[in-house]
Design an enzyme around this catalytic site. Structure first.
Site, PDB file in Angstrom:
ATOM      1  CG  HIS A 175      14.665  20.661  12.680  1.00 23.62           C
ATOM      2  ND1 HIS A 175      14.875  21.922  12.164  1.00 23.62           N
ATOM      3  CD2 HIS A 175      15.748  19.913  12.306  1.00 23.62           C
ATOM      4  CE1 HIS A 175      16.024  21.950  11.516  1.00 23.62           C
ATOM      5  NE2 HIS A 175      16.574  20.747  11.595  1.00 23.62           N
ATOM      6  CG  ASP A 227      24.396  20.166  11.233  1.00 18.80           C
ATOM      7  OD1 ASP A 227      24.672  21.204  11.876  1.00 18.80           O
ATOM      8  OD2 ASP A 227      23.260  19.681  11.203  1.00 18.80           O
TER       9      ASP A 227
END
Length: 337
Positions: free
Chosen positions: A122, A246
């Site tokens: 990110h 995830d």
């Protein structure tokens, strides 16, 4: 597999109840204790020059000073302490080690996997976000391109969140093919199908944004019909995997339905692709916040390279995912399939 690891990465203390905790790496190592053929390797930290090859210098200098002054909350999600700077540089250095080891021929049972933290996908060119400060896989890709004189690098990001930072850094770079398969509408809200790159990088970004609830068969179909043919066409010299876990059905912060076995299937598909085109592969840890399923996910990747054969899913590809696949294939000129 050979795992890049440093205890320095445990010193990045995010505080109580933060999902990106040192226990993530501890859980991975605990899970690997029961596996054969596991080896740990430390690596030199990435240098300022290597980090600023993909990040704005002013931002990195500010980040270093921020940590030196004791850290704190960079934003509501992204926190640091004084020791975080060393962990950040070490995590990026472990990713460089993974790329370099793959290019040096360490494959098969010696395939490298960097399990540093904080994660990186990110982190954009000039800012931290989403638990990430320095974009580890981007540092590794740029290092490989410049130090090993490669013509091209491909990055596959299977984390449930869009790798917006990696996209941002390489969006106009035709030497890096970036592909992300992620949950639609989840943080950070980017990664639409029509985000394909610009300038020299036009067409070198492939986003596959899947509806919540997509499972193993859905993901595998995306690998087969979108990611693999696009990577073969790009013909890179190295494949890096931004390996988040995830999207697992038991991860606490996503709504996807990937099984542990699914990660074995994804690994096997990418390994087979690399064997077909004679391309090395390396893995870099990203997300995954259920400690047990994170440990199981990394372990199943290791077991796949150690010779275990994955089991095909007993489920059909959903109509919504088939529509996504058709749209992405049309956008990227892959034809009908």
């Amino acid at each position: 597999m050979r795992f890049g690891y440093s205890p320095r990465c445990l010193d990045h203390d995010t505080g109580p109840r933060h999902p990106e905790t040192p226990d993530r790496v501890r859980a991975i190592r605990e899970g690997l204790k029961r596996k054969h053929g596991v080896e740990y390797v430390d690596a030199d930290p990435a240098t300022m020059d290597e980090i600023t090859a993909v990040h704005e210098t002013d931002y990195i200098e500010e980040l270093k000073e921020f940590c030196a002054n004791g850290g704190g909350d960079w934003d509501p999600d992204t926190t640091a302490v004084e020791e975080s700077w060393d962990a950040i540089c070490k995590s990026a250095g472990l990713s460089q080690w993974a790329a370099e080891s793959a290019l040096d021929g360490e494959q098969g049972r010696d395939t490298p996997f960097a399990i540093g933290r904080p994660p990186g996908h990110h982190a954009v060119y000039d800012d931290a976000m989403g638990f990430c400060f320095v974009n580890n896989v981007a540092v590794a890709a740029k290092y490989a391109l410049e130090e090993r004189d490669l013509d091209g690098v491909a990055i596959v990001d299977w984390d449930v969140h869009h790798g917006n930072g990696t996209q941002d850094i390489f969006y106009d770079d035709g030497d890096v093919f970036f592909s992300s398969i992620h949950e639609d509408g989840l943080y950070p809200g980017t990664g639409d199908h029509d985000e394909t790159g610009e300038g020299d990088g036009e067409g070198a970004t492939m986003n596959v944004s899947l509806p919540a609830g997509a499972g193993t068969a859905d993901y595998e179909a995306v690998f087969e019909r979108c990611l693999e043919p696009a990577i073969e066409r790009f013909d890179p010299d190295l494949l890096l995997v931004s390996a988040g876990f995830d999207a697992h059905r038991h991860d606490p912060i996503s709504r996807m339905r990937v099984s542990t076995e699914g990660y074995a299937l994804f690994t096997d598909r990418l390994r087979s692709l690399c064997d077909r085109v004679d391309m090395p592969i390396a893995f870099v840890l990203e997300g995954g916040y259920g400690l047990d399923v994170l440990a199981d996910g990394v372990a199943i990747v290791h077991e796949t390279f150690d010779g275990r054969q994955p089991i095909d899913p007993d489920e059909d590809v959903s109509d919504d995912v088939l529509a996504c696949i058709d749209e992405v294939r049309e956008i990227h000129g892959l034809g009908e399939k």
